[in-house]
Design an enzyme around this catalytic site. Structure first.
Site, PDB file in Angstrom:
ATOM      1  N   ARG A 103     -23.142  42.266 -12.220  1.00 60.84           N
ATOM      2  CA  ARG A 103     -22.514  42.367 -11.545  1.00 60.84           C
ATOM      3  C   ARG A 103     -22.274  41.268 -11.912  1.00 60.84           C
ATOM      4  O   ARG A 103     -22.812  39.762 -11.790  1.00 60.84           O
ATOM      5  CB  ARG A 103     -23.083  41.592 -10.678  1.00 60.84           C
ATOM      6  CG  ARG A 103     -23.210  43.458  -9.035  1.00 60.84           C
ATOM      7  CD  ARG A 103     -23.636  43.044  -7.740  1.00 60.84           C
ATOM      8  NE  ARG A 103     -25.146  42.358  -8.139  1.00 60.84           N
ATOM      9  CZ  ARG A 103     -25.917  41.805  -6.995  1.00 60.84           C
ATOM     10  NH1 ARG A 103     -24.858  41.339  -5.728  1.00 60.84           N
ATOM     11  NH2 ARG A 103     -26.747  41.237  -7.143  1.00 60.84           N
TER      12      ARG A 103
ATOM     13  N   GLY B 231     -26.607  45.875  -4.667  1.00 65.16           N
ATOM     14  CA  GLY B 231     -26.410  44.627  -6.082  1.00 65.16           C
ATOM     15  C   GLY B 231     -26.472  45.815  -7.301  1.00 65.16           C
ATOM     16  O   GLY B 231     -25.792  47.149  -7.065  1.00 65.16           O
ATOM     17  N   SER B 232     -26.417  45.565  -8.252  1.00 64.27           N
ATOM     18  CA  SER B 232     -26.173  46.340  -8.813  1.00 64.27           C
ATOM     19  C   SER B 232     -26.453  47.666  -9.190  1.00 64.27           C
ATOM     20  O   SER B 232     -25.475  48.727  -9.507  1.00 64.27           O
ATOM     21  CB  SER B 232     -27.200  45.770 -10.812  1.00 64.27           C
ATOM     22  OG  SER B 232     -26.446  43.953 -10.892  1.00 64.27           O
TER      23      SER B 232
ATOM     24  N   GLU C 108     -39.569  39.796 -11.267  1.00 63.90           N
ATOM     25  CA  GLU C 108     -40.733  40.903 -10.849  1.00 63.90           C
ATOM     26  C   GLU C 108     -41.796  40.080 -11.848  1.00 63.90           C
ATOM     27  O   GLU C 108     -41.986  41.431 -11.924  1.00 63.90           O
ATOM     28  CB  GLU C 108     -39.545  41.984 -11.849  1.00 63.90           C
ATOM     29  CG  GLU C 108     -38.635  42.056  -9.931  1.00 63.90           C
ATOM     30  CD  GLU C 108     -37.840  42.882 -10.714  1.00 63.90           C
ATOM     31  OE1 GLU C 108     -37.378  43.873  -9.559  1.00 63.90           O
ATOM     32  OE2 GLU C 108     -37.423  43.963 -11.523  1.00 63.90           O
TER      33      GLU C 108
ATOM     34  N   LYS D  10     -42.683  51.847 -18.807  1.00 63.36           N
ATOM     35  CA  LYS D  10     -42.476  50.539 -19.120  1.00 63.36           C
ATOM     36  C   LYS D  10     -42.869  49.931 -18.728  1.00 63.36           C
ATOM     37  O   LYS D  10     -42.241  48.641 -19.113  1.00 63.36           O
ATOM     38  CB  LYS D  10     -41.079  51.482 -17.805  1.00 63.36           C
ATOM     39  CG  LYS D  10     -40.181  50.826 -17.978  1.00 63.36           C
ATOM     40  CD  LYS D  10     -39.142  51.264 -17.895  1.00 63.36           C
ATOM     41  CE  LYS D  10     -37.429  50.212 -17.980  1.00 63.36           C
ATOM     42  NZ  LYS D  10     -36.804  49.678 -16.353  1.00 63.36           N
TER      43      LYS D  10
HETATM   44  P1  NAD Z   1     -30.046  43.378  -7.472  1.00 64.99           P
HETATM   45  O1  NAD Z   1     -30.657  41.521  -7.239  1.00 64.99           O
HETATM   46  O2  NAD Z   1     -28.463  43.083  -8.105  1.00 64.99           O
HETATM   47  O3  NAD Z   1     -29.398  44.128  -6.124  1.00 64.99           O
HETATM   48  C1  NAD Z   1     -30.458  43.931  -5.205  1.00 64.99           C
HETATM   49  C2  NAD Z   1     -29.442  43.731  -3.850  1.00 64.99           C
HETATM   50  O4  NAD Z   1     -30.561  43.945  -2.733  1.00 64.99           O
HETATM   51  C3  NAD Z   1     -28.913  42.691  -3.773  1.00 64.99           C
HETATM   52  O5  NAD Z   1     -27.937  42.652  -3.154  1.00 64.99           O
HETATM   53  C4  NAD Z   1     -29.864  41.630  -2.316  1.00 64.99           C
HETATM   54  O6  NAD Z   1     -29.146  40.975  -1.368  1.00 64.99           O
HETATM   55  C5  NAD Z   1     -30.387  43.349  -2.143  1.00 64.99           C
HETATM   56  N1  NAD Z   1     -31.280  43.472  -0.786  1.00 64.99           N
HETATM   57  C6  NAD Z   1     -32.282  42.661  -0.601  1.00 64.99           C
HETATM   58  N2  NAD Z   1     -32.897  41.967   0.502  1.00 64.99           N
HETATM   59  C7  NAD Z   1     -32.341  43.326   1.270  1.00 64.99           C
HETATM   60  C8  NAD Z   1     -32.728  44.013   2.720  1.00 64.99           C
HETATM   61  N3  NAD Z   1     -33.256  43.030   3.243  1.00 64.99           N
HETATM   62  N4  NAD Z   1     -31.157  44.505   2.912  1.00 64.99           N
HETATM   63  C9  NAD Z   1     -30.356  44.927   2.137  1.00 64.99           C
HETATM   64  N5  NAD Z   1     -30.141  44.200   1.862  1.00 64.99           N
HETATM   65  C10 NAD Z   1     -31.199  43.262  -0.137  1.00 64.99           C
HETATM   66  O7  NAD Z   1     -31.006  44.157  -8.502  1.00 64.99           O
HETATM   67  P2  NAD Z   1     -31.126  44.790  -9.484  1.00 64.99           P
HETATM   68  O8  NAD Z   1     -30.545  44.308 -10.764  1.00 64.99           O
HETATM   69  O9  NAD Z   1     -29.590  46.697  -8.464  1.00 64.99           O
HETATM   70  O10 NAD Z   1     -32.097  45.503  -9.442  1.00 64.99           O
HETATM   71  C11 NAD Z   1     -32.797  46.253  -8.482  1.00 64.99           C
HETATM   72  C12 NAD Z   1     -34.142  47.076  -8.846  1.00 64.99           C
HETATM   73  O11 NAD Z   1     -33.341  48.005 -10.321  1.00 64.99           O
HETATM   74  C13 NAD Z   1     -35.065  45.815 -10.031  1.00 64.99           C
HETATM   75  O12 NAD Z   1     -36.727  46.358  -9.336  1.00 64.99           O
HETATM   76  C14 NAD Z   1     -34.752  46.286 -10.974  1.00 64.99           C
HETATM   77  O13 NAD Z   1     -35.858  45.675 -11.950  1.00 64.99           O
HETATM   78  C15 NAD Z   1     -34.757  47.683 -11.099  1.00 64.99           C
HETATM   79  N6  NAD Z   1     -34.021  47.953 -12.588  1.00 64.99           N
HETATM   80  C16 NAD Z   1     -32.403  47.510 -12.767  1.00 64.99           C
HETATM   81  C17 NAD Z   1     -31.692  48.135 -13.431  1.00 64.99           C
HETATM   82  C18 NAD Z   1     -30.624  46.795 -13.846  1.00 64.99           C
HETATM   83  O14 NAD Z   1     -29.733  46.897 -14.674  1.00 64.99           O
HETATM   84  N7  NAD Z   1     -29.824  46.132 -13.554  1.00 64.99           N
HETATM   85  C19 NAD Z   1     -31.923  48.986 -14.516  1.00 64.99           C
HETATM   86  C20 NAD Z   1     -33.289  49.637 -14.184  1.00 64.99           C
HETATM   87  C21 NAD Z   1     -34.373  48.965 -13.476  1.00 64.99           C
HETATM   88  O1  KPL Z   2     -36.409  47.156 -19.843  1.00 65.32           O
HETATM   89  C1  KPL Z   2     -36.377  46.189 -21.065  1.00 65.32           C
HETATM   90  C2  KPL Z   2     -36.128  44.688 -19.821  1.00 65.32           C
HETATM   91  O2  KPL Z   2     -35.005  44.199 -20.583  1.00 65.32           O
HETATM   92  O3  KPL Z   2     -36.509  44.754 -18.904  1.00 65.32           O
HETATM   93  C3  KPL Z   2     -36.435  46.273 -22.546  1.00 65.32           C
HETATM   94  C4  KPL Z   2     -34.932  46.061 -23.094  1.00 65.32           C
HETATM   95  C5  KPL Z   2     -37.011  47.400 -23.127  1.00 65.32           C
HETATM   96  C6  KPL Z   2     -36.845  45.179 -23.023  1.00 65.32           C
HETATM   97  O4  KPL Z   2     -38.711  44.989 -22.118  1.00 65.32           O
END
Ligand code: NAD
Ligand code: KPL
Length: 305
Positions: free
Chosen positions: A133, A11-12, A264, A184
């Site tokens: 994405r 994913g992202s 979440e 966080k």
């Molecule tokens: P997302 O939904 O973009 O990506 C998750 C991916 O996991 C999806 O492509 C999904 O298909 C895949 N997936 C789920 N189960 C699966 C399996 N059994 N086998 C293979 N693939 C599987 O999520 P994200 O935004 O990348 O976030 C991931 C974690 O990172 C979350 O906990 C989020 O809170 C944390 N996070 C994200 C960001 C951000 O900017 N995106 C920033 C900080 C923290």
């Molecule tokens: O992490 C964040 C979110 O949107 O998940 C901030 C910008 C800190 C807000 O809680």
């Protein structure tokens, strides 16, 4: 030669890590959900990273969970609610010396994963990087940030941190990863649910100082009695700073709800409320916020677990 980085969850954030590691010449393999996803990925020819308006394709090989090659290093980049099941599928492939890096936000999923694979080392991460994405197999690097990494069970840094430096992934090893994750979590609990319930950008909470301050006081109390006093220090001030600095943004939870995606919540506000109740404490404002948010999600047909 570095061990292969298996990336579970393209994913992202998983794609952002995969592209930077591959660009630095590290061996990377994506682990995709099913045959249909694998075929679609192969047709796309790889993952594209868009950074500062420039797109770069990385032809990273991909496989399914039932591939039979052993896994020594696994970056778990699924959402918190998917992590345990996703890792369980790969458990038979984990080598004796396997190391997992858990990128999930919030708390609770890391422990669940670690219990599933007790023989593996689980490194927890707290990331403030931002990625999203717009289409499949393409990730936009939206917000530069930082990655804190640590292992509550073993303070020694792993050898692969060098790979992250080579790949330009900003990071620091810390013995206090739980403090980082709790801090966080507290920030996210004070901001994200209110943006959903008040239907506003982060800056909209400037009109709700008292409500924010009341939540911060309860969160600080929780952090104190669950052994994280450092994470409680100056919490309200930092929350106000983040609200101001990100005033124009929609919180991640707001965006999830707006797009009809599962949140979440269970690993954020849910974890905070469960921890309070385990300690026999009452946090009336946080508990009320949790109930209101669950109700809000349920009326929109979204899961609240
Ligand atoms: P997302 O939904 O973009 O990506 C998750 C991916 O996991 C999806 O492509 C999904 O298909 C895949 N997936 C789920 N189960 C699966 C399996 N059994 N086998 C293979 N693939 C599987 O999520 P994200 O935004 O990348 O976030 C991931 C974690 O990172 C979350 O906990 C989020 O809170 C944390 N996070 C994200 C960001 C951000 O900017 N995106 C920033 C900080 C923290
Ligand atoms: O992490 C964040 C979110 O949107 O998940 C901030 C910008 C800190 C807000 O809680």
């Amino acid at each position: 030669m570095s061990s292969t980085w298996h990336i579970l969850g393209a994913g992202s954030l998983g794609s952002l890590w995969a592209c930077r590691l591959a660009r630095a010449g590290k061996p990377v393999r994506l682990v995709l959900r099913d045959k249909a996803r694998l075929q679609a990925y192969e047709a796309a020819g790889g993952l594209t990273l868009v950074e500062q308006g420039k797109a770069q394709l990385q032809a990273i090989p991909a496989q399914l969970a039932d591939d039979n090659t052993p896994i020594h290093r696994l970056l778990v980049a699924c959402k918190a609610y998917d992590a345990e099941q996703a890792v369980a599928q790969l458990a038979p492939r984990l080598a004796r010396d396997a190391e997992l890096i858990l990128l999930q936000n919030g708390l609770g999923s890391q422990e669940a994963v670690a219990n599933r694979v007790p023989h593996a080392r689980c490194v927890f991460a707290s990331s403030t990087e931002g990625a999203f994405r717009e289409q499949d197999w393409q990730v936009n690097f939206a917000g530069h940030g930082f990655n804190w990494l640590g292992d509550p069970a073993n303070p020694g840094p792993p050898g692969w941190l060098e790979d992250l430096s080579d790949a330009g992934i900003p990071h620091q090893w810390t013995p206090d990863i739980l403090t980082r994750l709790w801090r966080k979590l507290a920030l996210n609990c004070a901001i994200n649910p209110l943006t959903v319930l008040h239907d506003c950008r982060n800056g909209g909470l400037q009109a709700h100082h008292c409500e924010v301050a009341t939540l911060c006081a309860e969160l600080a109390e929780l952090l104190q009695y669950c052994g994280q006093p450092e994470a409680a220090e100056g919490l309200n001030e930092e929350v106000e700073r983040v609200i101001h600095a990100t005033a124009a943004n929609y919180s991640s939870m707001y965006q999830d709800v707006r797009h009809g995606r599962r949140t979440e919540i269970h690993y954020l506000l849910g974890h905070a409320c469960r921890t309070a109740s385990r300690h026999g404490r009452q946090l009336p404002h946080l508990e009320r916020l949790y109930r209101r948010l669950v109700e809000h999600l349920n009326t929109r047909g979204l899961p609240s677990d």
